[in-house]
Design an enzyme around this catalytic site. Structure first.
Site, PDB file in Angstrom:
ATOM      1  CB  ALA A   1      11.442 -26.351   6.581  1.00 42.22           C
TER       2      ALA A   1
ATOM      3  CG  HIS B   1       4.536 -23.749   7.281  1.00 37.68           C
ATOM      4  ND1 HIS B   1       5.577 -24.497   7.757  1.00 37.68           N
ATOM      5  CD2 HIS B   1       4.977 -22.462   7.281  1.00 37.68           C
ATOM      6  CE1 HIS B   1       6.609 -23.719   8.022  1.00 37.68           C
ATOM      7  NE2 HIS B   1       6.270 -22.474   7.761  1.00 37.68           N
TER       8      HIS B   1
HETATM    9  P1  AMP Z   1       7.661 -19.124   7.830  1.00 37.35           P
HETATM   10  O1  AMP Z   1       7.863 -20.220   6.842  1.00 37.35           O
HETATM   11  O2  AMP Z   1       8.257 -19.384   9.166  1.00 37.35           O
HETATM   12  O3  AMP Z   1       7.995 -17.764   7.271  1.00 37.35           O
HETATM   13  O4  AMP Z   1       6.098 -19.092   8.102  1.00 37.35           O
HETATM   14  C1  AMP Z   1       5.176 -18.915   7.057  1.00 37.35           C
HETATM   15  C2  AMP Z   1       3.833 -18.628   7.624  1.00 37.35           C
HETATM   16  O5  AMP Z   1       3.413 -19.725   8.449  1.00 37.35           O
HETATM   17  C3  AMP Z   1       3.819 -17.369   8.542  1.00 37.35           C
HETATM   18  O6  AMP Z   1       2.623 -16.648   8.289  1.00 37.35           O
HETATM   19  C4  AMP Z   1       3.829 -17.966   9.914  1.00 37.35           C
HETATM   20  O7  AMP Z   1       3.242 -17.133  10.888  1.00 37.35           O
HETATM   21  C5  AMP Z   1       2.998 -19.220   9.709  1.00 37.35           C
HETATM   22  N1  AMP Z   1       3.285 -20.202  10.748  1.00 37.35           N
HETATM   23  C6  AMP Z   1       4.490 -20.733  11.083  1.00 37.35           C
HETATM   24  N2  AMP Z   1       4.362 -21.549  12.144  1.00 37.35           N
HETATM   25  C7  AMP Z   1       3.054 -21.532  12.498  1.00 37.35           C
HETATM   26  C8  AMP Z   1       2.293 -22.157  13.524  1.00 37.35           C
HETATM   27  N3  AMP Z   1       2.848 -22.961  14.423  1.00 37.35           N
HETATM   28  N4  AMP Z   1       0.970 -21.903  13.577  1.00 37.35           N
HETATM   29  C9  AMP Z   1       0.380 -21.055  12.687  1.00 37.35           C
HETATM   30  N5  AMP Z   1       1.054 -20.438  11.704  1.00 37.35           N
HETATM   31  C10 AMP Z   1       2.362 -20.664  11.603  1.00 37.35           C
END
Ligand code: AMP
Length: 282
Positions: A32, A37
């Protein structure tokens, strides 16, 4: 862009790259994908010769079955975004690939996971660390990219890489925000218009507390002012609001000069749980 769903095919491809001395970068995600990301992906594409993005909604890090069930999924959209950003490899494993016998191993991070997310989501960081370790072994990246959005996760992963001597470098990427300050998150998609309007109050609260600390308030006073601000929005159900040392994640009773601080928040907006943080040094 190459797409692999089994470790065998991924390993064959990546070992050839490694033999050619290519630097491999990994961005682990749960899909998503949003602009936050994609900041990680951009950094990975910039710094590595072979950029790998994994997309896997990891069941072991969810302690709420409904949250896992409703987690947004959009593989086609994700692949289009990754392609547009020049990502070279996508790894989309299944539960059968990741946990053929179901998850058995657990990991404990002591003081680091007994506060904030770890306290409120028992088993969460064990699940995160298990899947990240497995991805590190399958991909064997030279560097892996994580967002500061999940600050406690970043601290724990860095500790794990250090303690278990994973031969790679963790690169952290700042939080990407919407123009109104809301930290980008896959969960934002599920906010109703009313809650979407309220959601930037989390970041406002963090900024207010930061400002208080910069004006010599002690952490308890600053938090009290933040809570008072949030109290104006009773629809926002606060789970925690903490001022901690950015690396030990311990609450300082009084703040020393040059101490790295993080203000971290988690709150429910209807049934959607959002987290955010700011990091700074006084
Ligand atoms: P997730 O898909 O939520 O597990 O996130 C995957 C990676 O994207 C993780 O390292 C999160 O910290 C990073 N991430 C998610 N949202 C953000 C954001 N708004 N800014 C920076 N990194 C993000």
């Amino acid at each position: 862009m190459q797409i692999f769903s089994t470790p065998e095919s991924l390993k064959v491809f990546l070992s050839k790259q490694r033999q050619q001395d290519k630097a491999i970068g990994l961005v682990p995600t749960m899909g998503a994908l949003h602009a936050g990301h994609l900041e990680l992906v951009k950094k990975c594409v910039e710094l590595s010769d072979v950029s790998v993005c994994s997309i896997y909604v990891n069941p072991t890090q969810f302690n709420d079955a409904a949250d896992l069930e409703s987690y947004p999924r959009d593989l086609e959209g994700d692949l289009a975004k990754l392609r547009a950003h020049g990502c070279q490899v996508v790894f989309t494993p299944t539960d059968q690939v990741m946990y053929p016998e179901g998850p058995i191993t657990t990991l404990d991070f002591g003081k680091l996971d007994s506060v904030m997310e770890g306290l409120h989501r028992p088993g969460h960081f064990s699940g995160v660390a298990l899947v990240v370790s497995k991805l590190f072994h399958l991909v064997q990246p030279h560097m892996a990219f994580f967002g500061a959005k999940d600050w406690q996760q970043l601290v724990i992963i860095k500790q794990m890489v250090h303690d278990l001597a994973f031969p790679l470098k963790i690169i952290d990427v700042p939080i990407a925000r919407e123009p109104d300050g809301l930290a980008m998150s896959s969960r934002n998609l599920r906010l109703t218009p009313k809650y979407r309007t309220l959601a930037p109050q989390l970041f406002r609260t963090l900024e207010l507390i930061k400002n208080q600390l910069e004006h010599q308030a002690d952490p308890d006073e600053a938090i009290a002012i933040g809570m008072k601000h949030l109290g104006q929005f009773p629809e926002i159900k606060l789970e925690y609001l903490e001022v901690v040392n950015s690396f030990s994640l311990e609450r300082p009773s009084n703040i020393k000069a040059n101490e790295p601080l993080s203000i971290c928040i988690a709150a429910f907006l209807a049934e959607i749980r959002l987290i955010d943080n700011v990091n700074f040094t006084l």
